[in-house]
Design a protein around this motif. Structure first.
Motif, PDB file in Angstrom:
ATOM      1  N   LEU A 202       0.827  -1.208   0.000  1.00 27.79           N
ATOM      2  CA  LEU A 202       0.000   0.000   0.000  1.00 27.79           C
ATOM      3  C   LEU A 202       0.860   1.255   0.000  1.00 27.79           C
ATOM      4  CD1 LEU A 202      -2.846  -1.027   2.471  1.00 27.79           C
ATOM      5  CD2 LEU A 202      -2.887  -1.025  -0.029  1.00 27.79           C
TER       6      LEU A 202
ATOM      7  N   GLU B 108       1.500   1.911  -3.379  1.00 26.06           N
ATOM      8  CA  GLU B 108       0.283   1.919  -4.195  1.00 26.06           C
ATOM      9  C   GLU B 108       0.219   0.722  -5.145  1.00 26.06           C
ATOM     10  OE1 GLU B 108      -0.225   5.706  -6.062  1.00 26.06           O
ATOM     11  OE2 GLU B 108      -0.404   6.788  -4.178  1.00 26.06           O
TER      12      GLU B 108
ATOM     13  N   ALA C  83      -9.584   1.477  -4.938  1.00 24.58           N
ATOM     14  CA  ALA C  83      -8.384   2.097  -5.510  1.00 24.58           C
ATOM     15  C   ALA C  83      -8.085   1.560  -6.902  1.00 24.58           C
ATOM     16  CB  ALA C  83      -7.189   1.858  -4.594  1.00 24.58           C
ATOM     17  N   GLN C  84      -8.588   0.342  -7.194  1.00 22.19           N
ATOM     18  CA  GLN C  84      -8.422  -0.250  -8.529  1.00 22.19           C
ATOM     19  C   GLN C  84      -9.632   0.023  -9.418  1.00 22.19           C
ATOM     20  OE1 GLN C  84      -6.513  -4.399  -8.393  1.00 22.19           O
ATOM     21  NE2 GLN C  84      -7.269  -4.151  -6.294  1.00 22.19           N
ATOM     22  N   GLU C  85     -10.530   0.875  -8.922  1.00 21.43           N
ATOM     23  CA  GLU C  85     -11.767   1.226  -9.635  1.00 21.43           C
ATOM     24  C   GLU C  85     -12.688   0.026  -9.822  1.00 21.43           C
ATOM     25  OE1 GLU C  85     -10.920   3.435 -13.173  1.00 21.43           O
ATOM     26  OE2 GLU C  85      -9.777   4.970 -12.122  1.00 21.43           O
TER      27      GLU C  85
ATOM     28  N   TYR D  79     -15.447  -0.766  -8.304  1.00 19.86           N
ATOM     29  CA  TYR D  79     -16.405  -0.215  -7.356  1.00 19.86           C
ATOM     30  C   TYR D  79     -17.531  -1.182  -7.013  1.00 19.86           C
ATOM     31  CZ  TYR D  79     -13.886   4.038  -8.451  1.00 19.86           C
ATOM     32  OH  TYR D  79     -12.892   4.972  -8.618  1.00 19.86           O
TER      33      TYR D  79
ATOM     34  N   ALA E 155     -11.477  -0.711   0.323  1.00 19.36           N
ATOM     35  CA  ALA E 155     -10.635   0.418  -0.078  1.00 19.36           C
ATOM     36  C   ALA E 155      -9.668   0.023  -1.185  1.00 19.36           C
ATOM     37  CB  ALA E 155      -9.871   0.944   1.129  1.00 19.36           C
ATOM     38  N   VAL E 156      -9.076  -1.166  -1.070  1.00 24.53           N
ATOM     39  CA  VAL E 156      -8.126  -1.644  -2.086  1.00 24.53           C
ATOM     40  C   VAL E 156      -8.835  -1.871  -3.417  1.00 24.53           C
ATOM     41  CG1 VAL E 156      -6.700  -3.624  -2.745  1.00 24.53           C
ATOM     42  CG2 VAL E 156      -6.444  -2.605  -0.479  1.00 24.53           C
TER      43      VAL E 156
ATOM     44  N   PHE F  46      -1.788  -1.823  -5.510  1.00 30.78           N
ATOM     45  CA  PHE F  46      -3.086  -2.301  -5.060  1.00 30.78           C
ATOM     46  C   PHE F  46      -3.424  -3.690  -5.598  1.00 30.78           C
ATOM     47  CE2 PHE F  46      -3.457   2.427  -5.172  1.00 30.78           C
ATOM     48  CZ  PHE F  46      -3.470   2.607  -3.802  1.00 30.78           C
TER      49      PHE F  46
END
Length: 415
Positions: free
Chosen positions: A204, A207, A239-241, A243, A235-236, A209
């Motif tokens: 992290l 970054e 961070a990689q989109e 969703y 959250a991880v 991810f």
């Protein structure tokens, strides 16, 4: 201490020197027997004192002071190398139990210098010395000792690599911490959560991810009842989109009863709204505000209103939107309230909200409010007032729309 406490960071650090492992007081190996033959048996008087010390250490509760007093009574200069090493190992056991790590390390160093340890014992004691450096928070010395131990040991264990990673991490050297941390996890059949968390923290930090995701999933599998893992997984993924997956992670935690904090519940609402399930978002927030797990402030009222607007639940959107507008003293929120009233065909409500927005003077798009006011008055059969508001809007970026309304009103008046 770079975040976690020493006890948490060194959760794998085991320094309990088992008395049963001290040769001469447990089942001896063939090497032990050869050593005894070469160095001579432990003499009767020394053996008696060592036995007394061990009994005191095995007492409930252990009598560390008395055990040390017995060892202090042994004439050190008359001991054979074998006896000297055993005495120092017992000293180390006492000091370690009392968390006198520097003294324990000194005793183990003496046990080595006495010359009474075989190769297997030397290997174990050297590893214990390296561990004790870490217990003293001497990270640099501990790393050097561990590197030396790993270099000369045929089969270094995963614990050693984890501790080496900790030593570098505590020095702020994440670059050198990552390889041994990864190796520790790869070697362990079932790595401890703290090991996974260390590698995860390093990923992290950089970054990384995609690399972090499988580790967080392992943590979730290992400790499914721990909220922090689910929140971190979400959250991880976010961070990689990813969703959709981020929402699934938080929803599972929510249905398991793990999400109870205000911030977590708001994030869940945001993900629901982003993933186009606004009705569920509105229902969840309404429930949590009622339960007082979510603070009923302007921010949450705006979120709630956004959910109901997106779900086209105009009536349900009115109260939270009005509350948010009042709380934040926001002209833009009053404009949105006016828009909702327009959808509801509540022309009086729309006029009240839109006039309030313009009176506040902090709306980003007053022309839009003027167009909506014109429409509201027009639908109230008040064309004169409507034309005035459209005339005002003709000086904004909504001029074309405003002029179209003005022509329509003039045509009706002339006809």
């Amino acid at each position: 201490m770079r975040g976690a406490t020493l006890l948490r960071v060194l959760s794998a650090l085991s320094l309990a020197f088992s008395l049963a492992a001290v040769p001469g007081f447990a089942q001896s190996t063939k090497e032990d027997e050869k050593k005894k033959e070469a160095a001579g048996q432990i003499d009767q008087q020394t053996g008696k004192k060592l036995g007394q010390a061990i009994e005191l250490l095995n007492a409930t509760p252990p009598q560390y002071g008395q055990a040390k007093g017995v060892l202090d009574g042994i004439k050190q200069d008359s001991l054979s190398p074998y006896e000297c090493s055993r005495v120092q190992q017992l000293y180390a056991s006492i000091y370690n139990a009392q968390e006198k790590f520097s003294d324990a390390r000194g005793a183990l160093s003496k046990a080595i210098s006495c010359g009474g340890l075989n190769e297997v014992e030397l290997d174990q004691v050297s590893f214990n010395v390296a561990q004790l450096y870490l217990a003293e928070e001497k990270w640099k010395e501990g790393a050097v000792a561990l590197e030396a131990w790993i270099a000369k040991t045929p089969k270094p264990n995963s614990n050693a690599y984890y501790l080496l990673a900790v030593a570098y991490y505590q020095q702020g050297d994440e670059r050198r911490a990552l390889p041994p941390a990864e190796k520790a996890v790869a070697m362990a059949e079932k790595p401890q959560p703290s090991w996974l968390q260390l590698v995860l923290a390093l990923y992290l930090k950089n970054e990384q991810f995609a690399k972090a995701e499988p580790l967080v999933r392992k943590l979730v599998a290992a400790e499914p009842g721990k909220k922090a893992h689910w929140v971190q997984l979400s959250a991880v993924l976010g961070a990689q989109e990813k969703y959709d997956d981020a929402l699934v992670a938080l929803q599972l935690a929510y249905h398991m009863g793990l999400l109870t904090d205000d911030a977590d519940l708001r994030r869940l609402a945001d993900l629901m709204a982003y993933n186009s399930i606004p009705y569920r978002c509105g229902s969840m927030l309404t429930k949590e505000v009622a339960s007082k797990r979510v603070t009923n402030d302007g921010g949450v009222q705006e979120k709630l209103a956004n959910c109901w607007v997106a779900a086209r639940e105009w009536d349900k959107a009115v109260a939270p939107l009005r509350s948010a507008a009042q709380s934040k003293r926001s002209g833009d929120l009053y404009v949105r309230l006016g828009e909702v009233h327009v959808q509801r065909e509540d022309w009086d409500g729309a006029i009240e909200a839109l006039r309030r927005a313009l009176e506040m003077g902090n709306s980003r798009d007053p022309g839009n409010a003027q167009i909506l006011l014109g429409m509201s008055y027009y639908n109230k059969k008040q064309p004169k007032e409507a034309r005035q508001w459209f005339q005002r809007a003709s000086g904004t970026r909504h001029a074309k729309q405003a002029e179209g309304w003005i022509r329509a009103i003039d045509t009706e008046a002339g006809g």
